[in-house]
Each structure stands twice: as structure tokens, then as C-alpha cells.
Design a protein around this motif. Structure first.
Motif, PDB file in Angstrom:
ATOM      1  N   PHE A  37     -10.354  -3.126   3.761  1.00 52.25           N
ATOM      2  CA  PHE A  37     -10.517  -4.002   4.892  1.00 52.25           C
ATOM      3  C   PHE A  37     -12.076  -4.545   4.741  1.00 52.25           C
ATOM      4  O   PHE A  37     -12.731  -4.022   4.125  1.00 52.25           O
ATOM      5  N   ARG A  38     -12.027  -5.670   5.283  1.00 55.58           N
ATOM      6  CA  ARG A  38     -13.594  -6.357   5.601  1.00 55.58           C
ATOM      7  C   ARG A  38     -13.641  -6.845   7.089  1.00 55.58           C
ATOM      8  O   ARG A  38     -12.840  -7.291   7.747  1.00 55.58           O
ATOM      9  N   GLN A  39     -15.004  -6.715   7.157  1.00 52.93           N
ATOM     10  CA  GLN A  39     -15.639  -7.281   8.633  1.00 52.93           C
ATOM     11  C   GLN A  39     -16.832  -8.105   8.354  1.00 52.93           C
ATOM     12  O   GLN A  39     -17.758  -7.475   7.935  1.00 52.93           O
ATOM     13  N   ALA A  40     -16.807  -9.221   8.465  1.00 57.86           N
ATOM     14  CA  ALA A  40     -17.670 -10.423   8.576  1.00 57.86           C
ATOM     15  C   ALA A  40     -18.643 -10.493   9.985  1.00 57.86           C
ATOM     16  O   ALA A  40     -18.042 -10.008  11.200  1.00 57.86           O
ATOM     17  N   PRO A  41     -19.689 -10.639  10.076  1.00 53.97           N
ATOM     18  CA  PRO A  41     -20.804 -10.789  11.145  1.00 53.97           C
ATOM     19  C   PRO A  41     -19.864 -11.659  12.290  1.00 53.97           C
ATOM     20  O   PRO A  41     -19.584 -12.708  11.929  1.00 53.97           O
ATOM     21  N   GLY A  42     -19.754 -11.142  13.262  1.00 50.86           N
ATOM     22  CA  GLY A  42     -19.015 -11.929  14.575  1.00 50.86           C
ATOM     23  C   GLY A  42     -17.634 -12.043  14.541  1.00 50.86           C
ATOM     24  O   GLY A  42     -17.140 -12.784  15.242  1.00 50.86           O
ATOM     25  N   LYS A  43     -17.041 -11.458  13.511  1.00 51.33           N
ATOM     26  CA  LYS A  43     -15.375 -11.491  13.293  1.00 51.33           C
ATOM     27  C   LYS A  43     -14.918 -10.134  13.257  1.00 51.33           C
ATOM     28  O   LYS A  43     -15.266  -9.116  13.268  1.00 51.33           O
ATOM     29  N   GLN A  44     -13.441 -10.199  13.422  1.00 53.01           N
ATOM     30  CA  GLN A  44     -12.691  -9.194  13.663  1.00 53.01           C
ATOM     31  C   GLN A  44     -12.447  -8.633  12.178  1.00 53.01           C
ATOM     32  O   GLN A  44     -12.377  -9.384  11.358  1.00 53.01           O
ATOM     33  N   ARG A  45     -12.390  -7.290  11.861  1.00 56.11           N
ATOM     34  CA  ARG A  45     -12.054  -6.616  10.833  1.00 56.11           C
ATOM     35  C   ARG A  45     -10.611  -7.109  10.189  1.00 56.11           C
ATOM     36  O   ARG A  45      -9.510  -7.200  11.101  1.00 56.11           O
ATOM     37  N   GLU A  46     -10.665  -7.493   8.876  1.00 53.86           N
ATOM     38  CA  GLU A  46      -9.418  -8.081   8.146  1.00 53.86           C
ATOM     39  C   GLU A  46      -9.066  -7.152   7.102  1.00 53.86           C
ATOM     40  O   GLU A  46      -9.899  -6.617   6.487  1.00 53.86           O
ATOM     41  N   PHE A  47      -7.555  -7.410   7.014  1.00 56.67           N
ATOM     42  CA  PHE A  47      -7.102  -6.839   5.810  1.00 56.67           C
ATOM     43  C   PHE A  47      -7.227  -7.478   4.552  1.00 56.67           C
ATOM     44  O   PHE A  47      -7.412  -8.557   4.686  1.00 56.67           O
ATOM     45  N   VAL A  48      -7.630  -6.602   3.501  1.00 53.34           N
ATOM     46  CA  VAL A  48      -7.741  -7.322   2.208  1.00 53.34           C
ATOM     47  C   VAL A  48      -6.625  -7.038   1.143  1.00 53.34           C
ATOM     48  O   VAL A  48      -6.109  -7.927   0.495  1.00 53.34           O
ATOM     49  N   ALA A  49      -6.664  -5.697   1.119  1.00 51.56           N
ATOM     50  CA  ALA A  49      -5.542  -5.171  -0.216  1.00 51.56           C
ATOM     51  C   ALA A  49      -4.935  -3.901   0.357  1.00 51.56           C
ATOM     52  O   ALA A  49      -5.771  -2.892   1.095  1.00 51.56           O
ATOM     53  N   ALA A  50      -3.690  -3.782  -0.065  1.00 49.44           N
ATOM     54  CA  ALA A  50      -3.266  -2.076  -0.091  1.00 49.44           C
ATOM     55  C   ALA A  50      -2.584  -1.748  -1.217  1.00 49.44           C
ATOM     56  O   ALA A  50      -1.959  -2.689  -1.941  1.00 49.44           O
ATOM     57  N   SER A  52       0.307   1.755  -2.815  1.00 53.64           N
ATOM     58  CA  SER A  52       0.928   2.889  -2.459  1.00 53.64           C
ATOM     59  C   SER A  52       0.191   4.218  -2.920  1.00 53.64           C
ATOM     60  O   SER A  52      -0.723   4.161  -3.867  1.00 53.64           O
ATOM     61  N   ARG A  53       0.919   5.285  -2.923  1.00 53.97           N
ATOM     62  CA  ARG A  53       0.298   6.449  -2.919  1.00 53.97           C
ATOM     63  C   ARG A  53       0.236   6.684  -4.465  1.00 53.97           C
ATOM     64  O   ARG A  53      -0.721   7.104  -5.100  1.00 53.97           O
ATOM     65  N   ALA A  54       1.261   6.129  -5.270  1.00 54.20           N
ATOM     66  CA  ALA A  54       1.270   6.198  -6.718  1.00 54.20           C
ATOM     67  C   ALA A  54       0.672   5.099  -7.338  1.00 54.20           C
ATOM     68  O   ALA A  54       0.541   5.060  -8.615  1.00 54.20           O
ATOM     69  N   GLY A  55       0.402   4.202  -6.559  1.00 53.34           N
ATOM     70  CA  GLY A  55      -0.324   2.926  -7.281  1.00 53.34           C
ATOM     71  C   GLY A  55       0.903   1.970  -7.771  1.00 53.34           C
ATOM     72  O   GLY A  55       0.592   0.887  -8.418  1.00 53.34           O
ATOM     73  N   THR A  56       1.951   2.241  -7.380  1.00 51.13           N
ATOM     74  CA  THR A  56       3.173   1.300  -8.193  1.00 51.13           C
ATOM     75  C   THR A  56       3.167   0.045  -7.153  1.00 51.13           C
ATOM     76  O   THR A  56       3.820  -0.876  -7.828  1.00 51.13           O
ATOM     77  N   ARG A  57       2.830  -0.095  -6.004  1.00 52.14           N
ATOM     78  CA  ARG A  57       3.016  -1.017  -5.147  1.00 52.14           C
ATOM     79  C   ARG A  57       1.778  -1.553  -4.671  1.00 52.14           C
ATOM     80  O   ARG A  57       0.861  -0.735  -4.332  1.00 52.14           O
ATOM     81  N   THR A  58       1.398  -2.877  -4.612  1.00 53.72           N
ATOM     82  CA  THR A  58       0.072  -3.278  -4.089  1.00 53.72           C
ATOM     83  C   THR A  58       0.732  -4.761  -3.225  1.00 53.72           C
ATOM     84  O   THR A  58       1.576  -5.202  -3.384  1.00 53.72           O
ATOM     85  N   HIS A  59      -0.640  -5.049  -2.263  1.00 57.84           N
ATOM     86  CA  HIS A  59      -0.310  -6.201  -1.499  1.00 57.84           C
ATOM     87  C   HIS A  59      -1.731  -6.904  -1.133  1.00 57.84           C
ATOM     88  O   HIS A  59      -2.512  -5.914  -1.217  1.00 57.84           O
ATOM     89  N   TYR A  60      -1.788  -8.221  -1.213  1.00 64.16           N
ATOM     90  CA  TYR A  60      -3.119  -8.755  -1.035  1.00 64.16           C
ATOM     91  C   TYR A  60      -2.908  -9.740   0.241  1.00 64.16           C
ATOM     92  O   TYR A  60      -1.960 -10.415   0.384  1.00 64.16           O
ATOM     93  N   ALA A  61      -4.238  -9.849   0.822  1.00 66.76           N
ATOM     94  CA  ALA A  61      -4.411 -10.997   1.790  1.00 66.76           C
ATOM     95  C   ALA A  61      -4.379 -12.340   0.883  1.00 66.76           C
ATOM     96  O   ALA A  61      -4.948 -12.278  -0.015  1.00 66.76           O
ATOM     97  N   PRO A  62      -3.821 -13.297   1.503  1.00 68.37           N
ATOM     98  CA  PRO A  62      -3.631 -14.599   0.867  1.00 68.37           C
ATOM     99  C   PRO A  62      -5.095 -14.891   0.230  1.00 68.37           C
ATOM    100  O   PRO A  62      -5.068 -15.707  -0.744  1.00 68.37           O
TER     101      PRO A  62
END
Length: 126
Positions: A37-50, A52-62
Motif C-alpha cells: 500500500f502507499r500513502q501520499a501526503p494529505g491523502k488516504q492510504r491506497e492499495f498498490v498490489a497484492a 497470494s501465499r504461494a505467489g501464484t496470484r497477483t493483483h494490481y491497482a490500475p
């Protein structure tokens, strides 16, 4: 329980690359789903990437898809975030998060995560 520590942040120029690392200690890292996740000054924390446990699945923010890559090496208890073609809009504090899971789920909300690192600062100069 797991402790997380991020590293790899810094000040770089636009279009440069950085690789962040998240080192875990405690319970076996392979038991945890991981997110960045990331948080810029003055902004809410946002999702970046995730990932899975084994690394077989990933997902990204647009906003980062195609530029950032999340990966993990469970043998080294480490997750990574490779960031390419950085822009000033990527400037933020980046956080690693983890949650104990029993499935191959990827978790997209910060509310899903139990453990957090202290963050590493990434600053992109234009």
C-alpha cells in the motif's frame, strides 16, 4: 505473528526504477498473503498490489498495472515490489502488509490485513 520491515525506498528521477523489499520474521512467511500500500501526503492510504501465499496470484491497482510487479521468495521470507517508469505521482510512503491465510486468496483492502511494516519513503523528482 510476523514482523515486517520495508527497505529500498529513496529519491529518484522520473522514469527511473526502484525495488522495494519487505522482510518478514516470525511465523513462516508462506502462511501469509501480502500486500503493498502507499500513502501520499494529505491523502488516504491506497492499495498498490497484492500476492497470494504461494505467489501464484497477483493483483494490481490500475494506476500501477504494467509498471509495477509484486513477487515473493518464501525461502528468503521476503516480498518485493519492482517499480518501473516511476512518476512524481508515485511519491508516497510505501507499506508492506500481511495476513495469515489458509487459502490462495489475494487481499485488496487494508482492512483485510493484520500486520504492517513501518513504511519506506519513495520520492520521485520530475
Amino acid at each position: 505473528q510476523v514482523q515486517l520491515e520495508e527497505s529500498g525506498g529513496g529519491l529518484v528521477q522520473a522514469r527511473d526504477s526502484l525495488r522495494l523489499a519487505c522482510v518478514a520474521s516470525g511465523r513462516p512467511f508462506s502462511d501469509y498473503a501480502v500486500g503493498w500500500f502507499r500513502q501520499a501526503p494529505g491523502k488516504q492510504r491506497e492499495f498498490v498490489a497484492a500476492i497470494s501465499r504461494a505467489g501464484t496470484r497477483t493483483h494490481y491497482a490500475p494506476s500501477v498495472r504494467g509498471r509495477f510487479t509484486i513477487s515473493r521468495d518464501n525461502a528468503k521470507n521476503t516480498a518485493y515490489l519492482q517499480m518501473n517508469v516511476l512518476t512524481p505521482e508515485d511519491t508516497a510512503t510505501y507499506y508492506c502488509a500481511a495476513r495469515l491465510t489458509v487459502t490462495g486468496a489475494i487481499l485488496l483492502s487494508e482492512d483485510d490485513y493484520t500486520y504492517w511494516g513501518q513504511g519506506t519513503q519513495v520520492t520521485i523528482a520530475s
